[in-house]
Design a protein around this motif. Structure first.
Motif, PDB file in Angstrom:
ATOM      1  N   UNK A 186       0.862  -1.168   0.000  1.00  0.00           N
ATOM      2  CA  UNK A 186       0.000   0.000   0.000  1.00  0.00           C
ATOM      3  C   UNK A 186       0.907   1.228   0.000  1.00  0.00           C
ATOM      4  N   UNK A 187       0.325   2.376  -0.263  1.00  0.00           N
ATOM      5  CA  UNK A 187       1.164   3.577  -0.263  1.00  0.00           C
ATOM      6  C   UNK A 187       0.492   4.730  -0.966  1.00  0.00           C
ATOM      7  N   UNK A 188       1.271   5.497  -1.683  1.00  0.00           N
ATOM      8  CA  UNK A 188       0.751   6.745  -2.219  1.00  0.00           C
ATOM      9  C   UNK A 188       1.433   7.125  -3.534  1.00  0.00           C
ATOM     10  N   UNK A 189       0.648   7.740  -4.436  1.00  0.00           N
ATOM     11  CA  UNK A 189       1.240   8.320  -5.649  1.00  0.00           C
ATOM     12  C   UNK A 189       0.931   9.809  -5.642  1.00  0.00           C
ATOM     13  N   UNK A 190       1.948  10.634  -5.856  1.00  0.00           N
ATOM     14  CA  UNK A 190       1.722  12.078  -5.857  1.00  0.00           C
ATOM     15  C   UNK A 190       2.209  12.655  -7.186  1.00  0.00           C
ATOM     16  N   UNK A 191       1.352  13.411  -7.845  1.00  0.00           N
ATOM     17  CA  UNK A 191       1.726  13.905  -9.178  1.00  0.00           C
ATOM     18  C   UNK A 191       2.790  14.992  -9.069  1.00  0.00           C
ATOM     19  N   UNK A 192       3.646  15.045 -10.076  1.00  0.00           N
ATOM     20  CA  UNK A 192       4.602  16.142 -10.183  1.00  0.00           C
ATOM     21  C   UNK A 192       3.826  17.419 -10.488  1.00  0.00           C
ATOM     22  N   UNK A 193       2.852  17.259 -11.378  1.00  0.00           N
ATOM     23  CA  UNK A 193       1.944  18.346 -11.762  1.00  0.00           C
ATOM     24  C   UNK A 193       1.139  18.802 -10.542  1.00  0.00           C
ATOM     25  N   UNK A 194       0.887  20.123 -10.471  1.00  0.00           N
ATOM     26  CA  UNK A 194      -0.038  20.516  -9.423  1.00  0.00           C
ATOM     27  C   UNK A 194      -0.900  21.685  -9.876  1.00  0.00           C
ATOM     28  N   UNK A 195      -2.015  21.808  -9.204  1.00  0.00           N
ATOM     29  CA  UNK A 195      -2.960  22.849  -9.534  1.00  0.00           C
ATOM     30  C   UNK A 195      -2.791  23.960  -8.502  1.00  0.00           C
TER      31      UNK A 195
END
Ligand code: SER
Length: 917
Positions: A531-540
């Motif tokens: 389990x874990x997390x994905x965080x986008x490089x892109x941000x709003x």
């Protein structure tokens, strides 16, 4: 030729044509949600056809054990009734992966059949695909032309989509195919009716023996066909049919593949096997039953050997169903009243020695599992058959069904078994629905399947077992399907999403993501997915980064799938938590980070599992084989073959061995790519039913102790395991035991909780030398005192009896007694009351007592008073109870009440008198 020689000739022939011979894959499929069992030789190459995995060689050949008992290819109903369908069969196959195509496939199949096996050419018929307008598929004239070189035009037949377009399942690789059929009828029959008219017409002497598929398409979920990256050949020849044709028999069961088994069954049942029996003949039922047993034992044995135990759901239930079907034939038709079916296992194992050794090396285990299943089913079988006969006999004499509703209970309309009855047979007597259907059919009945489904659904809903998953099609962001797994070396990485799709599980929406690289371990080998997390490089600007919470990671057809929930974002202005809409375009670059704490604990549990496995073999014996395993952050669970309970002493030995290895602080030796043969030669522990590649990963902790083929993640050093503690030992199935254990800080917590409890006990008992002894004597004392107390109370009660009798006051012809007594429980009061009634005539008795701090009132009134004076103990006690702030009731003769105010007892007793005067 014997069956063994025929098999070998096939493999030798294709080896001579540049094919690598590969082993059969297990019959049980683990990583494909679209398939439970291997149903064709090509299954193990599905990824290669789809372009998702590289081929190990451009040309391969093998004999694959297959099972066609569920899904798109299901032959179960035919088995035993006809002579050429089976549950488990061997499929001889040759494959080209983007290498040769139609020409060589046609040439070689003809060469093998007519030159090596020397089959009579005039008896061979071939087919080709006639095309399908709706699907936009053209007629396969190329194959037609190729066959024309060898085959008389009259023997080349066009075929429709059903027969000549082969598909593995609802989705997956597929393509046009060309079948080869053999006509084994006698010459006179052949002269009368041309074999060409009997091809694909369910004629038992004109049968398909080989199918050559030209793989060209992938069918996706919406039903559309998409060209594959390359063209392939997939062929499958039914081994048992080929043997029959070559041995000149008219039934597969008359060949040396089945005869030893059939003869054994015939001998043990004292019946004769008549291969020529026809429906209606006296020995027809016996012949069918013998064929069923000889067939089913193969499916069941290989499924168990490959790791699928009979169970109450999914693939395990399919196996149980087939098994029960066989047991019913054995019991009802062949008259085996004791378990018999399992006795076929040694014979079968012997037969496949050197071909599929998986069975031989586990034959005792497999036999034991089948025996236990038989014993269990035989317990309800005869009662079930009785119930079944009851259900059908109601109609046996009824020719018309115009009986008024309700005259005979439970008459279904027509000769149909009601759904709820079929459900009863399944639920109470363990009759799988297809068995009920089969038995019904034998007696000319149908089963109301809709009604059965309804009953089943109602139950399912009740147990909330329904888990419906529906998946949409993939949205491809970047080409390619290959995920590099980096999780052996890192817990965090920069990754790109290759494709994603939306899935709905039990009404909940989730995403499935495929990355180009990932540290997330996909569930496998017993170890749970990361389990874990994905965080986008892109941000709003307003919403921040896009975050996916990864709840699980699984492998599907070789792809690593991340199960993802889109995390909400916080609205900068309002601070509210809000749901994202997926941004368009969808960002592709993410930082992928696994949950480290969980992974570290999982590593410890996985390595401990290896140590335990080795310790088990050392302690209990080499017969210990892994039958199942679960490794998660909290614990490990290990199932293994062993026939008796693991004793407490052995549990301690196991813990000692494993913890010794922990203390030795053995560094992990991880070899990522060892040739499979070398690994096996070095004595590594491999699992049955597991499909290994040519190169394998070997995990070693101490060369002389634990060496396993494993794809999981592990500690760097056994010291990280901390402390290993077994928390449970139990039975899972026949011949399978389960050990549960914990490691690291979980075992610390566990031990601390245990010793805290022991300390509390010791404190209570004033630090005795021997805790269990002093608890034992405490229990003894307690039992003795209880008995003594009971005696004392009874004595006291009877002593009170005479004393109280003397206090009787005669009022209006009634002997009235109202007293407070000192007795410890309600029973004693009641006993005293009844004693008094025996010795005092015309008694009106009220007893009050303090029972454990609560007032209790008992009223007894002599029957004559009840009758003559209309007194009612129940009503009176209700009134009296008011004085002690309570309530109660009872019969006219006897009633009791309880309350909460002891100080009211005297008032209650005083009030009693008013009812007499
Ligand atoms: N896949 C094809 C079949 O099962 C040929 O092997 O018939």
């Amino acid at each position: 030729m014997t069956a063994k020689e025929i098999r070998q000739a096939f493999l030798d022939f294709f080896a001579s044509k540049g094919h690598i011979i590969v082993p059969s894959a297990p019959i049980v499929v683990k990583n494909d949600p679209t398939l439970m069992f291997t149903n064709a030789g090509m299954n193990q190459f599905k990824d290669v056809f789809l372009g998702e995995a590289p081929a190990k060689a451009p040309r391969v050949a093998d004999t694959q054990r297959c099972l066609r008992v569920s899904g798109k290819h299901n032959d179960l109903e035919e088995v035993g009734i006809d002579t050429y369908h089976h549950t488990m069969f061997e499929m001889l196959g040759n494959w080209s992966f983007g290498d040769y195509f139609k020409k060589e496939a046609v040439d070689w199949s003809w060469e093998l059949l007519t030159e090596v096996y020397k089959l009579d050419k005039s008896r061979l018929y071939v087919t080709y695909f006639e095309g399908d307008e709706k699907e936009g598929l053209e007629k396969d004239t190329e194959t037609y032309e190729l066959w024309k070189q060898y085959v008389d035009e009259a023997n080349i037949l066009p075929g429709n989509k059903k027969d000549n377009f082969w598909e593995m399942g609802e989705t997956g690789p597929c393509g046009p195919c060309s079948e080869i059929h053999f006509d084994s009828r006698p010459d006179n029959e052949r002269a009368e009716v041309s074999g060409a008219t009997l091809v694909n017409a369910d004629h038992d002497q004109v049968i398909e023996i080989w199918n050559n598929v030209f793989m060209q398409f992938n069918r996706i979920k919406d039903g559309s066909l998409h060209p594959l990256p390359a063209k392939h050949v997939d062929t499958g020849m039914g081994f048992e049919r080929l043997v029959r044709v070559l041995q000149g028999k008219s039934s597969n069961y008359d060949t040396d593949v089945f005869q030893p088994m059939i003869q054994f069954i015939a001998e043990k049942s004292g019946k004769k096997y008549n291969s020529a029996a026809k429906p209606g003949d006296a020995d027809w039922a016996d012949a069918v039953a013998m064929r069923v047993l000889a067939d089913h034992i193969r499916a069941i044995s290989f499924a168990i050997a490959d790791g699928q135990l009979p169970a109450s759901n999914k693939a395990g239930y399919v196996i149980r169903r087939i098994l029960r079907r066989a047991v019913r034939y054995s019991y009802q038709t062949l008259n085996f009243k004791e378990p018999f079916f399992n006795e076929l296992v040694p014979l079968l194992a012997e037969q496949f020695k050197g071909v599929f050794d998986e069975l031989y090396s586990q034959k005792d285990f497999v036999q034991k599992v089948i025996l236990e299943e038989e014993v269990a089913f035989l317990r309800t079988l005869s009662a079930g058959i009785r119930r079944f006969n009851e259900l059908t006999s109601i109609f046996a004499s009824i020719t018309s069904v115009e009986y008024p509703e309700g005259t005979i209970k439970d008459i279904p309309t027509g000769r149909k078994i009601k759904g709820e009855h079929a459900f009863e047979l399944s639920d109470t007597y363990g009759f799988p629905i297809d068995l009920t259907e089969l038995m019904a059919r034998e007696q000319g009945f149908a089963v109301d399947m809709e009604g059965f489904e309804q009953a089943l659904q109602t139950q399912k809903l009740r147990s909330r077992a329904a888990t419906a998953v529906s998946a949409g099609d993939w949205v491809v962001l970047r080409g390619g399907d290959n995920t590099e797994f980096t999780g052996y070396d890192e817990m965090l990485t920069q990754a790109e999403i290759l494709k994603y799709r939306k899935v709905t599980t039990q009404g909940k929406e989730q995403y499935q993501l495929v990355l180009n690289r990932t540290p997330f371990y996909a569930e496998g080998g017993g170890q749970v997915g990361d389990t874990g997390n994905l965080m986008s490089e892109w941000y709003d600007e307003k919403k921040g980064n896009l975050n996916f919470e990864i709840t699980d990671t699984k492998k599907e057809n070789g792809l690593i799938i991340h199960y993802a929930n889109l995390s909400p974002y916080y609205d900068m202005e309002t601070g509210e938590q809000k749901e994202w809409e997926l941004p368009n375009p969808m960002p592709t670059r993410f930082q992928a980070a696994i949950n480290m704490g969980n992974r570290i604990m999982t590593n410890a549990n996985h390595s401990a599992t290896h140590l335990l496995h080795a310790a088990l073999k050392e302690t209990l014996g080499e017969h210990v084989n892994q039958k199942g395993s679960l490794v998660n952050p909290d614990q490990l669970r290990f199932d293994f073959s062993h026939f008796s309970k693991v004793t407490d002493d052995d549990i301690e030995v196991l813990e000692r061995i494993v913890n010794q290895k922990v203390r030795e602080a053995i560094p992990l030796k991880e070899e990522r790519s060892v040739r499979y043969d070398d690994a096996i030669a070095s004595g590594v522990t491999a699992l049955f039913g597991e499909k290994y590649g040519d190169y394998v990963r070997v995990i070693t902790f101490d060369d002389k102790f634990s060496k396993e083929l494993c794809g999981g993640t592990h500690v760097q050093n056994t010291a990280e395991i901390g402390f290993f503690k077994i928390t449970g030992e139990s039975a899972v199935a026949a011949g399978v035991r389960r050990i549960e254990a914990i490691t690291s800080y979980h075992s610390q917590d566990y031990i601390q909780a245990q010793s805290r409890q022991i300390k509390a006990l010791k404190d209570l008992l004033k630090n005795p030398n021997d805790l269990s002894k002093s608890i034992e004597s405490l229990i003894e004392d307690n039992n003795r005192m209880k008995k003594e107390l009971e005696k004392a109370v009874l004595m006291k009660a009877s002593g009170l009896k005479d004393q109280l009798a003397k206090t009787a006051e005669e009022i209006n012809g009634i002997n009235f007694i109202a007293q407070r007594v000192e007795l410890p429980n309600a029973d004693a009061v009641k006993t005293l009351a009844y004693h008094l009634k025996d010795i005092v005539p015309n008694l009106f008795l009220v007893l009050a007592a303090d029972i454990n701090g609560k007032p209790s009132i008992t009223v007894i009134i002599d029957e004559t008073l009840v009758k003559e004076k209309g007194l009612h103990a129940g009503n009176i006690v209700k009134e009296l109870a008011k004085e002690v702030k309570g309530g109660g009731g009872g019969q006219p003769f006897f009633a009791t009440a309880g309350g909460s105010d002891l100080s009211g007892i005297n008032n209650a007793l005083a009030k009693a008198k008013s009812f007499v005067s």
